[in-house]
Design a protein around this motif. Structure first.
Motif, PDB file in Angstrom:
ATOM      1  N   VAL A  62      62.222  45.749  48.994  1.00  0.00           N
ATOM      2  CA  VAL A  62      63.562  46.346  48.897  1.00  0.00           C
ATOM      3  C   VAL A  62      63.863  47.157  50.163  1.00  0.00           C
ATOM      4  CG1 VAL A  62      65.013  47.998  47.622  1.00  0.00           C
ATOM      5  CG2 VAL A  62      63.604  46.358  46.368  1.00  0.00           C
ATOM      6  N   GLY A 161      68.759  41.793  43.829  1.00  0.00           N
ATOM      7  CA  GLY A 161      67.502  41.312  43.242  1.00  0.00           C
ATOM      8  C   GLY A 161      67.804  40.071  42.432  1.00  0.00           C
ATOM      9  N   LEU A 230      61.902  45.597  40.029  1.00  0.00           N
ATOM     10  CA  LEU A 230      63.118  45.205  40.751  1.00  0.00           C
ATOM     11  C   LEU A 230      64.374  45.615  39.968  1.00  0.00           C
ATOM     12  CD1 LEU A 230      64.011  43.710  43.317  1.00  0.00           C
ATOM     13  CD2 LEU A 230      63.894  41.557  42.056  1.00  0.00           C
ATOM     14  N   VAL A 236      68.407  48.990  44.718  1.00  0.00           N
ATOM     15  CA  VAL A 236      68.935  47.621  44.551  1.00  0.00           C
ATOM     16  C   VAL A 236      70.347  47.758  43.993  1.00  0.00           C
ATOM     17  CG1 VAL A 236      68.674  45.483  43.213  1.00  0.00           C
ATOM     18  CG2 VAL A 236      66.664  46.561  44.247  1.00  0.00           C
ATOM     19  N   LYS A 261      73.188  49.709  38.539  1.00  0.00           N
ATOM     20  CA  LYS A 261      73.449  48.567  39.425  1.00  0.00           C
ATOM     21  C   LYS A 261      74.249  47.501  38.681  1.00  0.00           C
ATOM     22  CE  LYS A 261      68.959  47.935  40.124  1.00  0.00           C
ATOM     23  NZ  LYS A 261      68.404  49.009  39.268  1.00  0.00           N
TER      24      LYS A 261
END
Ligand code: ADP
Length: 499
Positions: A62, A161, A230, A236, A261
């Protein structure tokens, strides 16, 4: 039924060249030094030991993707330039169709002939489709009600991701990676632990094509560790997931509990195929067979609930039983074979348990029902009749070659039964009557309706679910939206006669 369900080691073994994590343009060991075994579903034997990524490795990947997004040239170069590099990647993939198809056959038990003719060429074409789209991502000019002018920018969402499943390893890789690359995102791909090999191969092709280091990283490892790291990562910006509904829920929870996210989910299905009395019975039998048994039933859009109208039901049952018996199960490297082994022992046992459950629930086993051969994870194409709506074999996604056959009388009954599911991925309708086709298409709550066809995927056709099959589209121009965010820019118009 079976030609060779006992391993088929006689067929060629592809060379395994890449087994390490691909981070920031380099193949590296996992931080822990751990590896895991990926196995050949024809025999259960180990193919290779692959680096086992975990939280620390996801952090590194990442970080590389973040750096490439915040400071690198990929998001800043013109769409045209990105498109050219993607075209080059497509050319390289095309030059390696055979090798990549072999990796997926070995790792996932998938038919080599189809890999070479459909899966990998399909991925090449999808890449080219999005390469062509990379310089056609536009915002809008806004007409404001006051003395301002405005426009929107469509900007890449950031670090993505991608968590992908094992049933179509290369296809899924490019379903996710291609539109994300086109928009200028950077990314970390977590392939399924059952099928890690082709993603690593494709990652190094991307580097050769000119995709800058850090833009496309691949971390192999398990779902509960690498996948969870992830989806809960604070840096992310978006998770694009394809897999089971249960894990989709975990991914969404992780996103909610971390940095909120963006999430898109392509999840399970239990798709109906509705066959009306006026359909051509032979064609219907062929389509139903393909809908259920293709890719050994390991497809989220498999049509496994087959509803047949009463006028042709008996003829259909007789013919589908014959067709299932002539379906060739065996080594996926053998061009005569139509169905390879289930991907691993877990899936194999899950499918056999569902077959047992179907018998215990009172459904009638028309054909199949057993493992095939003594070695590997082969299962006979299986058909149940006398299936009731409430049975678990009619409600749960089995993800194996198991068909539930059901009878209906009227169009209203067919629609009601087809919608009697928590899923909504796809549906098939077989009829010669355009009014019936239109009415059923509009009444079914599913993301894709195939009329007189099935699995009719195409680059330009958006694909994704309704209901608990998820949200967000792969393929088509809609997929770009998953990796874009809209920024509004407003300025006053000085000197305007209205000021
Ligand atoms: P299936 O049930 O068909 O094996 P899964 O939904 O379990 O499919 O797996 C799809 C992908 O999700 C795989 O890459 C897997 O490693 C990953 N995965 C599994 N569990 C998790 C999790 N808790 N968080 C994130 N990813 C996961």
């Amino acid at each position: 039924m079976a030609v060779d369900c006992n391993g088929g080691e006689s067929f060629k073994m592809p060379e395994i060249k890449f087994t390490k994590l691909f981070i920031n343009g380099q193949f590296v060991d996992s931080v822990s030094g751990k590896t895991f075994e990926t196995r050949d579903p024809r025999t259960g034997d180990v193919i290779a030991n692959v680096a086992e990524g975990d939280k620390e490795d996801i952090d590194l990947a990442v970080r590389a993707a973040r750096n490439a997004f915040d400071h690198g040239k990929w998001p800043r170069m013109s769409g045209f330039e990105r498109g050219r590099i993607m075209m080059k990647l497509a050319d390289l993939l095309e030059q390696h169709i055979e090798e990549v198809a072999e990796l997926d056959s070995l790792d996932g038990g998938k038919l080599l002939t189809l890999g070479k003719a459909m899966d990998i060429p399909g991925a090449v074409n999808l890449l080219r489709y999005y390469a062509g789209a990379a310089d056609k991502i536009h915002g809008e000019t806004l007409k404001l009600s006051r003395e301002y002018q405005g426009y929107t920018l469509k900007e890449p969402i950031g670090v993505v991701g991608h968590i992908i499943p094992w049933n179509y390893p290369t296809t899924m890789f490019f379903f996710k990676v291609s539109p994300a690359l086109a928009t200028g995102c950077t990314m970390v791909v977590k392939p399924a632990e059952q099928t890690p090999l082709s993603a690593l191969f494709c990652a190094q092709l991307a580097k050769k094509a000119g995709v800058p280091d850090g833009v496309l990283n691949v971390v192999t490892g398990f779902g509960a560790t690498a996948g969870a790291a992830l989806s809960s990562h604070m840096d992310v910006d978006k998770i694009s997931f394809t897999g089971s509904t249960e894990v989709g829920r975990l991914v969404m929870e992780a996103a909610a509990k971390s940095n909120l996210k963006h999430v898109s989910l392509e999840l399970g299905g239990k798709s109906p195929v509705i066959i009306f009395d006026d359909a051509d019975v032979d064609m219907a039998v062929d389509l139903a067979r393909i809908a259920t048994f293709f890719n050994k039933g390991e497809i989220c859009v498999s049509g496994t609930r087959i509803y047949v109208q009463e006028g042709i039901y008996d003829e259909f049952v007789k013919k589908i039983a014959e067709k299932a018996k002539s379906w060739v199960v065996g080594d996926p490297f053998d061009p005569k074979v139509q169905q390879g082994p289930q991907v691993d022992k877990v899936q194999f046992e899950k499918v056999l348990n569902y077959i047992d459950l179907g018998k215990r629930e009172g459904a009638t086993l028309l054909t199949g029902g057993k493992r095939c051969g003594e070695k590997g994870y082969y299962i006979e194409p299986t058909i149940f009749t006398d299936v009731k709506e409430e049975m678990r074999i009619a409600q749960d996604e089995i993800f194996g070659p198991v068909m539930s056959l059901m009878k209906f009388k009227t169009i209203e009954e067919a629609i009601e039964k087809a919608n009697n599911t928590r899923y909504g991925l796809a549906a098939g309708v077989l009829t010669k009557d355009i009014n019936t086709a239109n009415r059923v298409s509009r009444s079914i709550r599913a993301g894709t309706i195939w009329i007189n066809c099935y699995f009719a995927f195409d680059n330009d056709v958006p694909f994704g679910g309704y209901k608990m099959s998820g949200f967000g589209k792969d393929m088509g121009m809609h997929a770009l939206d998953k990796y874009l965010q809209v920024k509004s820019v407003v300025t006053p118009i000085y000197g305007s006669p209205w000021l």
